[in-house]
Design a protein around this motif. Structure first.
Motif, PDB file in Angstrom:
ATOM      1  N   PRO A  52       6.958 -28.416 -47.322  1.00 26.33           N
ATOM      2  CA  PRO A  52       5.128 -27.442 -46.912  1.00 26.33           C
ATOM      3  C   PRO A  52       5.269 -26.042 -47.704  1.00 26.33           C
ATOM      4  N   ARG A  53       4.605 -25.270 -48.216  1.00 26.53           N
ATOM      5  CA  ARG A  53       4.725 -24.197 -48.623  1.00 26.53           C
ATOM      6  C   ARG A  53       3.390 -23.475 -48.360  1.00 26.53           C
ATOM      7  N   SER A  54       2.825 -24.001 -47.052  1.00 27.46           N
ATOM      8  CA  SER A  54       1.956 -22.913 -46.708  1.00 27.46           C
ATOM      9  C   SER A  54       1.434 -23.352 -44.837  1.00 27.46           C
ATOM     10  N   PHE A  55       0.598 -22.669 -44.117  1.00 26.19           N
ATOM     11  CA  PHE A  55       0.322 -23.502 -43.231  1.00 26.19           C
ATOM     12  C   PHE A  55      -1.486 -22.760 -42.985  1.00 26.19           C
ATOM     13  N   VAL A  56      -2.013 -23.706 -42.554  1.00 27.63           N
ATOM     14  CA  VAL A  56      -3.828 -22.877 -42.333  1.00 27.63           C
ATOM     15  C   VAL A  56      -3.835 -23.071 -41.127  1.00 27.63           C
ATOM     16  N   VAL A  57      -3.725 -21.929 -40.041  1.00 25.44           N
ATOM     17  CA  VAL A  57      -4.144 -21.808 -38.943  1.00 25.44           C
ATOM     18  C   VAL A  57      -5.959 -22.310 -38.347  1.00 25.44           C
ATOM     19  N   CYS A  58      -6.295 -23.249 -37.864  1.00 23.69           N
ATOM     20  CA  CYS A  58      -7.807 -23.485 -37.547  1.00 23.69           C
ATOM     21  C   CYS A  58      -8.451 -22.697 -36.418  1.00 23.69           C
ATOM     22  N   THR A  59      -9.602 -22.602 -35.917  1.00 20.47           N
ATOM     23  CA  THR A  59      -9.976 -22.805 -35.049  1.00 20.47           C
ATOM     24  C   THR A  59     -10.764 -23.616 -33.293  1.00 20.47           C
ATOM     25  N   ASP A  60     -10.123 -25.054 -33.724  1.00 23.47           N
ATOM     26  CA  ASP A  60      -9.608 -25.425 -33.299  1.00 23.47           C
ATOM     27  C   ASP A  60      -8.233 -25.427 -32.610  1.00 23.47           C
ATOM     28  N   LYS A  61      -7.452 -24.792 -32.767  1.00 24.68           N
ATOM     29  CA  LYS A  61      -6.107 -24.153 -32.293  1.00 24.68           C
ATOM     30  C   LYS A  61      -5.192 -25.616 -33.019  1.00 24.68           C
ATOM     31  N   ASN A  62      -5.242 -26.163 -34.011  1.00 20.41           N
ATOM     32  CA  ASN A  62      -5.001 -26.978 -35.197  1.00 20.41           C
ATOM     33  C   ASN A  62      -3.782 -26.154 -35.976  1.00 20.41           C
ATOM     34  N   ILE A  63      -2.579 -26.701 -36.484  1.00 23.09           N
ATOM     35  CA  ILE A  63      -1.984 -25.776 -37.569  1.00 23.09           C
ATOM     36  C   ILE A  63      -1.785 -26.820 -38.799  1.00 23.09           C
ATOM     37  N   VAL A  64      -1.826 -26.844 -39.741  1.00 25.72           N
ATOM     38  CA  VAL A  64      -1.864 -28.104 -41.201  1.00 25.72           C
ATOM     39  C   VAL A  64      -0.685 -27.494 -42.211  1.00 25.72           C
ATOM     40  N   LEU A  65      -0.274 -28.015 -42.185  1.00 23.16           N
ATOM     41  CA  LEU A  65       1.452 -27.977 -43.156  1.00 23.16           C
ATOM     42  C   LEU A  65       0.727 -28.471 -44.281  1.00 23.16           C
ATOM     43  N   THR A  66       0.440 -27.485 -45.810  1.00 24.62           N
ATOM     44  CA  THR A  66       0.048 -28.284 -46.767  1.00 24.62           C
ATOM     45  C   THR A  66       0.773 -28.108 -48.192  1.00 24.62           C
ATOM     46  N   GLN A  67       0.686 -28.674 -48.867  1.00 22.23           N
ATOM     47  CA  GLN A  67       1.991 -28.359 -50.144  1.00 22.23           C
ATOM     48  C   GLN A  67       1.339 -27.086 -50.820  1.00 22.23           C
ATOM     49  N   PRO A  68      -0.385 -26.934 -51.555  1.00 23.95           N
ATOM     50  CA  PRO A  68      -0.556 -25.549 -51.980  1.00 23.95           C
ATOM     51  C   PRO A  68      -0.133 -24.562 -51.418  1.00 23.95           C
ATOM     52  N   THR A  69       0.169 -23.704 -52.461  1.00 19.97           N
ATOM     53  CA  THR A  69       0.328 -22.460 -52.196  1.00 19.97           C
ATOM     54  C   THR A  69      -0.954 -22.167 -51.094  1.00 19.97           C
ATOM     55  N   ALA A  70       0.202 -20.835 -50.177  1.00 22.57           N
ATOM     56  CA  ALA A  70      -1.176 -19.728 -49.757  1.00 22.57           C
ATOM     57  C   ALA A  70      -3.121 -19.566 -50.915  1.00 22.57           C
TER      58      ALA A  70
END
Length: 88
Positions: A52-70
């Protein structure tokens, strides 16, 4: 509007707290501790096929690791908002 994060996951843009680059943020022990605690709590979803190159923090307290860059994810959000007339 939704942002595609990879795999079978798209999230609503309103639920995004922040998009972070892993290379730039993971040097901090606080970020590593935060991600480690989230992983232990089961709050991390990995949509990346590779490293993973980036992560997204969401309001439901979940974190998503992603391949696309930030930068790519931010650009996708910006393009979508412009096409809907939200940014001028």
């Amino acid at each position: 509007m939704y942002l595609y994060l990879g795999g079978d996951l798209a999230i609503e843009d309103k639920s995004i707290i922040g998009i972070f680059d892993l290379d730039n943020t993971s040097w901090s022990h606080l970020t590593r501790k935060y991600l480690s605690m989230a992983e232990k709590a089961g709050s991390i979803k990995n949509t990346a096929d590779d490293i993973p190159r980036s992560f997204v923090v969401c309001t439901d307290k979940n974190i998503v690791l992603t391949q696309p860059t930030a930068v790519t994810l931010a650009r996708r959000l910006n393009i979508q908002e412009k096409s809907n007339g939200r940014i001028q």
